[in-house]
Design a protein around this motif. Structure first.
Motif, mmCIF file in Angstrom:
data_model
loop_
_atom_site.group_PDB
_atom_site.id
_atom_site.type_symbol
_atom_site.label_atom_id
_atom_site.label_comp_id
_atom_site.label_asym_id
_atom_site.label_seq_id
_atom_site.Cartn_x
_atom_site.Cartn_y
_atom_site.Cartn_z
ATOM 1 N N PHE A 1 3.903 -7.636 2.944
ATOM 2 C CA PHE A 1 5.206 -7.119 2.543
ATOM 3 C C PHE A 1 4.975 -6.054 1.477
ATOM 4 N N ARG A 2 6.064 -5.465 1.007
ATOM 5 C CA ARG A 2 6.016 -4.536 -0.127
ATOM 6 C C ARG A 2 7.044 -4.975 -1.152
ATOM 7 N N ASP A 3 6.660 -4.926 -2.425
ATOM 8 C CA ASP A 3 7.657 -5.230 -3.441
ATOM 9 C C ASP A 3 8.500 -3.988 -3.712
ATOM 10 N N GLU A 4 9.398 -4.065 -4.672
ATOM 11 C CA GLU A 4 10.320 -2.960 -4.937
ATOM 12 C C GLU A 4 9.625 -1.724 -5.470
ATOM 13 N N HIS A 5 8.357 -1.861 -5.887
ATOM 14 C CA HIS A 5 7.586 -0.722 -6.378
ATOM 15 C C HIS A 5 6.576 -0.230 -5.343
ATOM 16 N N GLY A 6 6.612 -0.804 -4.149
ATOM 17 C CA GLY A 6 5.707 -0.381 -3.094
ATOM 18 C C GLY A 6 4.355 -1.072 -3.088
ATOM 19 N N GLU B 1 1.599 -3.694 -2.164
ATOM 20 C CA GLU B 1 1.380 -4.549 -0.999
ATOM 21 C C GLU B 1 1.227 -6.007 -1.430
ATOM 22 N N LEU B 2 1.941 -6.866 -0.724
ATOM 23 C CA LEU B 2 1.901 -8.303 -0.981
ATOM 24 C C LEU B 2 1.408 -9.023 0.264
ATOM 25 N N PHE B 3 0.565 -10.016 0.068
ATOM 26 C CA PHE B 3 0.024 -10.809 1.178
ATOM 27 C C PHE B 3 0.693 -12.174 1.185
ATOM 28 N N ASP B 4 0.761 -12.768 2.386
ATOM 29 C CA ASP B 4 1.351 -14.089 2.472
ATOM 30 C C ASP B 4 0.876 -14.816 3.723
ATOM 31 N N LEU B 5 1.030 -16.135 3.698
ATOM 32 C CA LEU B 5 0.751 -16.960 4.864
ATOM 33 C C LEU B 5 1.888 -16.784 5.868
ATOM 34 N N PRO B 6 1.573 -16.655 7.143
ATOM 35 C CA PRO B 6 2.632 -16.383 8.128
ATOM 36 C C PRO B 6 3.746 -17.414 8.142
ATOM 37 N N ASP B 7 3.409 -18.693 7.988
ATOM 38 C CA ASP B 7 4.409 -19.743 8.123
ATOM 39 C C ASP B 7 4.901 -20.287 6.788
ATOM 40 N N ALA C 1 0.454 -10.755 -11.843
ATOM 41 C CA ALA C 1 0.353 -9.561 -12.684
ATOM 42 C C ALA C 1 1.733 -8.986 -12.957
ATOM 43 N N ASP C 2 2.597 -9.032 -11.955
ATOM 44 C CA ASP C 2 3.997 -8.609 -12.092
ATOM 45 C C ASP C 2 4.863 -9.859 -12.067
ATOM 46 N N ARG C 3 5.455 -10.205 -13.214
ATOM 47 C CA ARG C 3 6.183 -11.472 -13.337
ATOM 48 C C ARG C 3 7.687 -11.301 -13.215
ATOM 49 N N THR C 4 8.136 -10.135 -12.748
ATOM 50 C CA THR C 4 9.573 -9.880 -12.693
ATOM 51 C C THR C 4 10.279 -10.762 -11.665
ATOM 52 N N ARG C 5 9.538 -11.443 -10.817
ATOM 53 C CA ARG C 5 10.170 -12.363 -9.866
ATOM 54 C C ARG C 5 10.808 -13.560 -10.586
ATOM 55 N N VAL C 6 10.320 -13.878 -11.806
ATOM 56 C CA VAL C 6 10.874 -15.017 -12.547
ATOM 57 C C VAL C 6 11.197 -14.684 -14.007
ATOM 58 N N LEU D 1 -6.047 -18.466 0.058
ATOM 59 C CA LEU D 1 -5.031 -19.026 0.946
ATOM 60 C C LEU D 1 -4.217 -20.098 0.231
ATOM 61 N N ARG D 2 -4.878 -20.924 -0.548
ATOM 62 C CA ARG D 2 -4.168 -21.965 -1.301
ATOM 63 C C ARG D 2 -3.292 -21.336 -2.387
ATOM 64 N N TYR D 3 -3.778 -20.301 -3.032
ATOM 65 C CA TYR D 3 -2.967 -19.610 -4.034
ATOM 66 C C TYR D 3 -1.694 -19.053 -3.405
ATOM 67 N N LEU D 4 -1.821 -18.413 -2.251
ATOM 68 C CA LEU D 4 -0.632 -17.886 -1.586
ATOM 69 C C LEU D 4 0.328 -19.012 -1.222
ATOM 70 N N GLY D 5 -0.204 -20.162 -0.833
ATOM 71 C CA GLY D 5 0.645 -21.295 -0.498
ATOM 72 C C GLY D 5 1.417 -21.832 -1.684
ATOM 73 N N ALA D 6 0.903 -21.605 -2.887
ATOM 74 C CA ALA D 6 1.564 -22.118 -4.092
ATOM 75 C C ALA D 6 2.278 -21.048 -4.899
ATOM 76 N N PHE D 7 1.896 -19.774 -4.741
ATOM 77 C CA PHE D 7 2.425 -18.714 -5.596
ATOM 78 C C PHE D 7 2.870 -17.466 -4.832
ATOM 79 N N GLY D 8 2.645 -17.415 -3.527
ATOM 80 C CA GLY D 8 2.913 -16.206 -2.794
ATOM 81 C C GLY D 8 4.397 -15.957 -2.533
ATOM 82 N N PRO D 9 4.693 -14.786 -1.923
ATOM 83 C CA PRO D 9 3.795 -13.683 -1.590
ATOM 84 C C PRO D 9 3.213 -13.047 -2.856
ATOM 85 N N ALA D 10 2.005 -12.478 -2.737
ATOM 86 C CA ALA D 10 1.349 -11.985 -3.943
ATOM 87 C C ALA D 10 0.376 -10.869 -3.601
ATOM 88 N N SER D 11 0.119 -10.054 -4.613
ATOM 89 C CA SER D 11 -0.819 -8.938 -4.469
ATOM 90 C C SER D 11 -2.221 -9.379 -4.850
#
Length: 366
Positions: free
Chosen positions: A240-245, A247-253, A279-284, A203-213
């Motif tokens: 959510f889904r990234d551009e390759h399909g 699955e990404l998880f995230d905190l609702p708020d 694992a997929d760094r194309t976001r940055v 949960l903390r990882y998603l808060g700092a790095f999400g959305p993430a698989s």
């Protein structure tokens, strides 16, 4: 729950917001280290550079004071590398990633033939808790017990078996010393904790790095087999889904800014966690720029333009002044160059570079 797709650019803006890189945060140093779930700290300088890019009003003394007061410490955790964590996170994250330390240790089993690892840890603990010791002292102490063992393997066994922290002055700004080690329990005056489930850390990882698989989290933590924990948490998360399909998880708020939200230039540290924690760094990182920020045994300082890895930088200091050199990967607009120069000047000031400071464009790599 949603299966709404997210573009790489939208993912990047979400991550930059949570990494405190869309706007500088008023957080205090210890609060920011906790929010970011630690900072990469293989060398002394990176945590200072990371916080200079992220915090409003940060000074190097803020972090040095936190280290000296033992509110934060340097310890091997994520991806088998030294990270700077809050005292509480040292005690909980280190046992969480112990399976990775055990995998690492198996690589050195040949050099540890005949070594009782439980006794090795007991001897090492007693030795370093008497007073902080250098890696060389620990190695020689263990060699006296197992003279036929491989010296490097003995050192790694101690590091993998015990939560060893690097004590000050190691890590202090412009006052750092050599590595001396003691246990986290001794240095931080805390009791050991049982190995936690990964749920809270996810949960903390998603808060700092999400959305993430799931794979993103595993890349960041250096752990495997965490899918079950994500499934336990699924009712509390959105997907959510990234551009390759994928699955990404995230905190609702959690914040997910519009993908066209402006992203100001930022100068980052070597191996900044922004560039290592998915694992997929194309976001940055544009596909064409993969691997351009490092070579074997060498990591470069990097900078962002429009939220993406865009070049390298270096700072050369002398008694008569300092030069900060920027090497873009591609062509920048005049406005981007001006904003980047202003950010470079600010960074040099925060890092207390001797003046006058000159910012120029040139070649960083040698």
């Amino acid at each position: 729950m949603t299966t709404k797709p997210m573009t790489a650019r939208a993912l990047g803006r979400a991550t930059l917001e949570r990494q405190l890189l869309l706007r500088r945060s008023p957080m205090k140093t210890e609060e920011a280290v906790a929010h970011l779930v630690g900072l990469q700290a293989q060398e002394v300088r990176p945590p200072y550079l990371a916080l200079a890019a992220r915090l409003d009003g940060f000074t190097p003394a803020d972090l040095s004071d936190a280290l000296e007061e033992r509110r934060v410490a340097r310890i091997v955790t994520l991806r088998s590398t030294i990270h700077l964590h809050t005292a509480d996170d040292c005690m909980t994250l280190r046992p969480l990633v112990q399976p990775a330390r055990e995998r690492e240790l198996r690589m050195f089993r040949k050099g540890l033939a005949g070594v009782d690892l439980e006794r090795l840890c007991a001897l090492s603990r007693t030795y370093v808790e008497e007073e902080p010791r250098t890696p060389k002292q620990i190695r020689e102490h263990l060699l006296a017990e197992w003279p036929d063992a491989d010296p490097q393997s003995l050192s790694i066994a101690a590091r993998c078996g015990l939560p060893l922290v690097q004590v000050t002055p190691r890590g202090l700004w412009r006052r750092s010393g050599g590595v001396r080690l003691t246990t986290a329990e001794q240095w931080l005056d805390q009791e050991p904790v049982a190995t936690p489930a990964p749920d809270d850390t996810i949960l903390r990882y998603l808060g700092a790095f999400g959305p993430a698989s799931v794979k993103d989290f595993q890349q960041w933590a250096g752990l495997t087999r965490t899918k079950e924990a994500f499934e336990r948490l699924r009712p509390r998360l959105v997907t959510f889904r990234d551009e390759h399909g994928v699955e990404l998880f995230d905190l609702p708020d959690a914040p997910r800014p519009d993908e066209d939200t402006p992203a100001p230039p930022r100068l980052l540290a070597e191996f900044d966690n922004l560039l290592l924690s998915h694992a997929d760094r194309t976001r940055v990182v544009h596909e064409a720029d993969r691997g351009r920020n490092w070579q074997v045994n060498t990591a470069y300082l990097t900078f962002l333009v429009d939220g993406m890895l865009a070049g390298l930088w270096t700072l050369a200091e002398s008694a008569t002044g300092s030069t900060l050199t920027l090497e873009p990967f591609g062509k920048l607009t005049r406005a981007q160059r001006d904003e980047l120069v202003a950010e470079a000047e600010r960074t040099a000031a925060v890092l207390e570079a001797p003046g006058p400071v000159t910012v120029d464009f040139g070649t960083v790599r040698t």
